[in-house]
Design a protein around this motif. Structure first.
Motif, PDB file in Angstrom:
ATOM      1  N   PHE A  92       0.838  -1.205   0.000  1.00  0.00           N
ATOM      2  CA  PHE A  92       0.000   0.000   0.000  1.00  0.00           C
ATOM      3  C   PHE A  92       0.869   1.249   0.000  1.00  0.00           C
ATOM      4  N   MET A  93       0.295   2.343  -0.537  1.00  0.00           N
ATOM      5  CA  MET A  93       0.916   3.661  -0.325  1.00  0.00           C
ATOM      6  C   MET A  93      -0.066   4.521   0.451  1.00  0.00           C
ATOM      7  N   MET A  94       0.481   5.338   1.351  1.00  0.00           N
ATOM      8  CA  MET A  94      -0.356   6.265   2.115  1.00  0.00           C
ATOM      9  C   MET A  94       0.206   7.668   1.983  1.00  0.00           C
ATOM     10  N   ASN A  95      -0.707   8.640   2.002  1.00  0.00           N
ATOM     11  CA  ASN A  95      -0.286  10.031   2.128  1.00  0.00           C
ATOM     12  C   ASN A  95      -0.351  10.357   3.622  1.00  0.00           C
ATOM     13  N   LYS A  96       0.811  10.246   4.268  1.00  0.00           N
ATOM     14  CA  LYS A  96       0.818  10.408   5.736  1.00  0.00           C
ATOM     15  C   LYS A  96       0.540  11.854   6.127  1.00  0.00           C
ATOM     16  N   CYS A 154       4.674   6.590  12.501  1.00  0.00           N
ATOM     17  CA  CYS A 154       4.856   5.368  11.702  1.00  0.00           C
ATOM     18  C   CYS A 154       5.179   4.160  12.578  1.00  0.00           C
ATOM     19  N   VAL A 190      -0.069   5.142  11.574  1.00  0.00           N
ATOM     20  CA  VAL A 190      -0.529   4.878  10.203  1.00  0.00           C
ATOM     21  C   VAL A 190      -1.406   3.616  10.165  1.00  0.00           C
ATOM     22  N   ILE A 209      -5.438   2.289   8.586  1.00  0.00           N
ATOM     23  CA  ILE A 209      -5.527   1.234   7.566  1.00  0.00           C
ATOM     24  C   ILE A 209      -6.551   0.196   7.991  1.00  0.00           C
ATOM     25  N   LEU A 244      -4.617  11.066  -3.490  1.00  0.00           N
ATOM     26  CA  LEU A 244      -4.768  10.662  -2.081  1.00  0.00           C
ATOM     27  C   LEU A 244      -4.721  11.894  -1.173  1.00  0.00           C
ATOM     28  N   GLU A 263      -5.255   9.204   3.520  1.00  0.00           N
ATOM     29  CA  GLU A 263      -5.821   8.181   2.624  1.00  0.00           C
ATOM     30  C   GLU A 263      -4.707   7.254   2.118  1.00  0.00           C
ATOM     31  N   TYR A 264      -5.119   6.050   1.737  1.00  0.00           N
ATOM     32  CA  TYR A 264      -4.151   5.102   1.191  1.00  0.00           C
ATOM     33  C   TYR A 264      -4.811   4.293   0.090  1.00  0.00           C
ATOM     34  N   ARG A 265      -3.983   3.622  -0.685  1.00  0.00           N
ATOM     35  CA  ARG A 265      -4.521   2.712  -1.711  1.00  0.00           C
ATOM     36  C   ARG A 265      -3.519   1.578  -1.922  1.00  0.00           C
TER      37      ARG A 265
END
Ligand code: URA
Length: 228
Positions: A62-66, A72, A82, A86, A212, A216-218
């Protein structure tokens, strides 16, 4: 693998909930109703829950916009992490290259330790690109020093050569291939300034998806997983 373990690994349900679900006749194995949680399943078994196939989830990427203020860490007594943001049935996820609580931007999260090692180990020279806003004007001399590598406070080994692009008088893009503790902030401190805002925009060839919103993450796309 046991049926209850397979279902717990690949759905949002806990092992305990799975037992109840099995007793409620909601699971089939190769088209037969199955109630035994210890039943052995094979890689080609057709397991269905409420008639929907249960697929192997794999490690997860996954990638997230922290956002600001989120840590973390796996758990934290004071701050949101984070992993609180999720919602995935995977329980062994970790961050491939942490960001500080006050840094925003791209965070990669996975259960695949080998994959994250390629991103974080300095041996593989995977680039991380940051945008840093500084408390002072950046000078050519500072840029030169950053590009050559600097000695961080408390360390003796120079940082690997970095790439620096000046964006504004007090803003740079800094590309590094290591991930030492607070590295960007300490590199800027080593040349006599400080960072007031820090944002990661890229890791290797993976760019933060600008669709994102913070928090948000995807899932990563196949090609993103392959090129990291
Ligand atoms: N360098 C830092 O100093 N902080 C981060 O969050 C990432 C890189």
């Amino acid at each position: 693998m046991r049926l209850d373990k397979f279902l717990a690994n690949n759905t949002q349900y806990s092992r305990k909930e799975i037992k109840r679900i099995l007793r409620a006749d909601r699971v089939t194995l190769n088209s037969e109703l199955v109630r035994d949680p210890a039943k052995n399943i094979q890689p080609d078994s057709d397991v269905r829950l409420d008639d929907l196939p249960v697929e192997e989830l794999g490690a997860g990427y996954f990638m997230m916009n922290k956002p600001l203020g989120v840590v973390c860490a796996n758990s934290d007594p004071e701050h949101e992490t984070v992993f609180d943001l999720i919602e995935e049935p995977l329980d062994k996820l970790h961050v491939a290259g942490r960001l500080d609580i006050d840094t925003t931007g791209l965070v990669l999260i996975t259960g695949d330790g080998k994959w994250s090692h390629r991103i974080t180990s300095p041996r593989f020279k995977c680039e991380k690109s940051y945008i840093a806003i500084l408390s002072d004007t950046i000078t050519d001399r500072m840029i030169e020093k950053l590009e050559q590598g600097v000695v961080l406070e408390g360390e003796s080994k120079r940082t690997a050569p970095a790439i620096v692009e000046k964006i504004a008088e007090d803003e740079i893009r800094l590309i590094i291939t290591e991930g030492r503790y607070h590295q960007v902030k300490r590199m800027l401190a080593a040349v006599g300034t400080s960072v007031t805002e820090l944002h990661r925009e890229r890791i290797g060839k993976i760019y933060l998806d600008n669709a994102l919103q913070p928090g948000e993450y995807r899932p990563l796309r196949e090609e993103e997983i392959a090129i990291a």
